[in-house]
Design a protein around this motif. Structure first.
Motif, mmCIF file in Angstrom:
data_model
loop_
_atom_site.group_PDB
_atom_site.id
_atom_site.type_symbol
_atom_site.label_atom_id
_atom_site.label_comp_id
_atom_site.label_asym_id
_atom_site.label_seq_id
_atom_site.Cartn_x
_atom_site.Cartn_y
_atom_site.Cartn_z
ATOM 1 N N GLU A 194 13.747 -3.646 -4.106
ATOM 2 C CA GLU A 194 14.960 -4.189 -3.500
ATOM 3 C C GLU A 194 14.861 -5.711 -3.478
ATOM 4 O OE1 GLU A 194 17.243 -2.164 -0.078
ATOM 5 O OE2 GLU A 194 15.942 -3.644 0.876
ATOM 6 N N TRP A 216 11.802 7.281 6.972
ATOM 7 C CA TRP A 216 12.636 6.106 6.761
ATOM 8 C C TRP A 216 13.795 6.542 5.876
ATOM 9 C CZ3 TRP A 216 10.458 1.205 3.864
ATOM 10 C CH2 TRP A 216 11.457 0.246 3.742
ATOM 11 N N ARG A 217 14.993 6.302 6.335
ATOM 12 C CA ARG A 217 16.194 6.611 5.554
ATOM 13 C C ARG A 217 16.915 5.306 5.286
ATOM 14 N NH1 ARG A 217 20.013 11.320 7.594
ATOM 15 N NH2 ARG A 217 18.746 12.562 6.162
ATOM 16 N N LYS A 218 17.122 5.016 4.016
ATOM 17 C CA LYS A 218 17.840 3.816 3.588
ATOM 18 C C LYS A 218 19.210 4.269 3.094
ATOM 19 C CE LYS A 218 15.784 0.374 1.597
ATOM 20 N NZ LYS A 218 16.248 -0.714 2.453
ATOM 21 N N TYR A 234 24.349 -3.768 -4.263
ATOM 22 C CA TYR A 234 24.857 -3.252 -2.992
ATOM 23 C C TYR A 234 26.124 -4.038 -2.667
ATOM 24 C CZ TYR A 234 19.969 -1.685 -2.070
ATOM 25 O OH TYR A 234 18.722 -1.125 -2.121
ATOM 26 N N CYS A 274 23.598 -2.595 3.517
ATOM 27 C CA CYS A 274 22.586 -1.547 3.607
ATOM 28 C C CYS A 274 22.248 -1.293 5.069
ATOM 29 C CB CYS A 274 21.331 -1.983 2.847
ATOM 30 S SG CYS A 274 20.033 -0.751 2.761
ATOM 31 N N TYR A 275 21.834 -0.070 5.362
ATOM 32 C CA TYR A 275 21.376 0.302 6.703
ATOM 33 C C TYR A 275 20.021 0.990 6.563
ATOM 34 C CZ TYR A 275 26.300 -0.321 7.960
ATOM 35 O OH TYR A 275 27.565 -0.833 8.158
ATOM 36 N N ASP A 276 19.060 0.578 7.357
ATOM 37 C CA ASP A 276 17.750 1.215 7.389
ATOM 38 C C ASP A 276 17.582 1.933 8.714
ATOM 39 O OD1 ASP A 276 16.476 0.451 4.890
ATOM 40 O OD2 ASP A 276 16.483 -1.594 5.662
#
Length: 174
Positions: free
Chosen positions: A40, A122-124, A153, A162-164
């Motif tokens: 990333e 961890w969800r991206k 993105y 983006c959201y982590d």
């Protein structure tokens, strides 16, 4: 995650806002990512505003682009649709047909399911992704028949790219 790490769905699919919620059925597993992983990147530019003495007074950010590069390690219709656009890929009667052209500008949400040390999840979530670049395809003995893909993105309605969602080691779960 067994069977792959990255999932995509049609734009407008309900996105997860945590780690625990199951992905909507519309999300397709793109399979494994090559050993090169998921890189990333964030590129920003700033405008330096100086006073008459040449001293920096402010440096406001003028642009920001977030992207990722990955190599999808499986050749199947779902991965090819991400690379070439869904209108350019047909999977009918046991045959995948791919048209190579400039019509691959559609967007889609992407979710990566990752596991950190000690099993932390961890969800991206990338609400709006778009294929922007394909690297060279090398076909050779002992090489993965794949090409690196760069995904941009895009900014969502809330102004985020983006959201982590990462399980914490510092606070207890609710």
């Amino acid at each position: 995650v067994k069977g792959g790490y990255i999932f995509v769905a049609p734009t407008g699919t309900t996105l997860p806002t945590d780690i625990k919620t199951n992905l909507a059925e519309a999300f397709l597993n793109l399979g494994f990512i090559s050993e090169d992983g998921y890189t990333e990147s964030e590129e920003t530019d700033a405008n330096e505003l100086k006073d008459m003495n040449g001293d920096l007074m402010a440096s406001p950010q003028t642009s920001r682009v977030e992207s990722a590069q990955l190599t999808l390690a499986e050749i199947k219709a779902a991965t090819l649709k991400v690379m070439y656009g869904s209108g350019n890929v047909k999977d009918e009667a046991g045959m995948i047909t791919v048209k190579h052209n400039g019509d691959s500008t559609e967007t889609w949400p992407a979710v990566l399911e990752l596991v950190l040390k000690n099993g932390r999840r961890w969800r991206k979530v990338v609400p709006l992704a778009q294929s922007s670049e394909l690297d060279d395809l090398t076909l050779a003995v002992g090489e993965l028949a794949a090409r690196a893909l760069t995904v941009k993105y895009l900014t969502d309605d809330a102004g985020n790219t983006c959201y982590d969602y990462i399980e914490s080691t510092e606070t207890a779960s609710a």
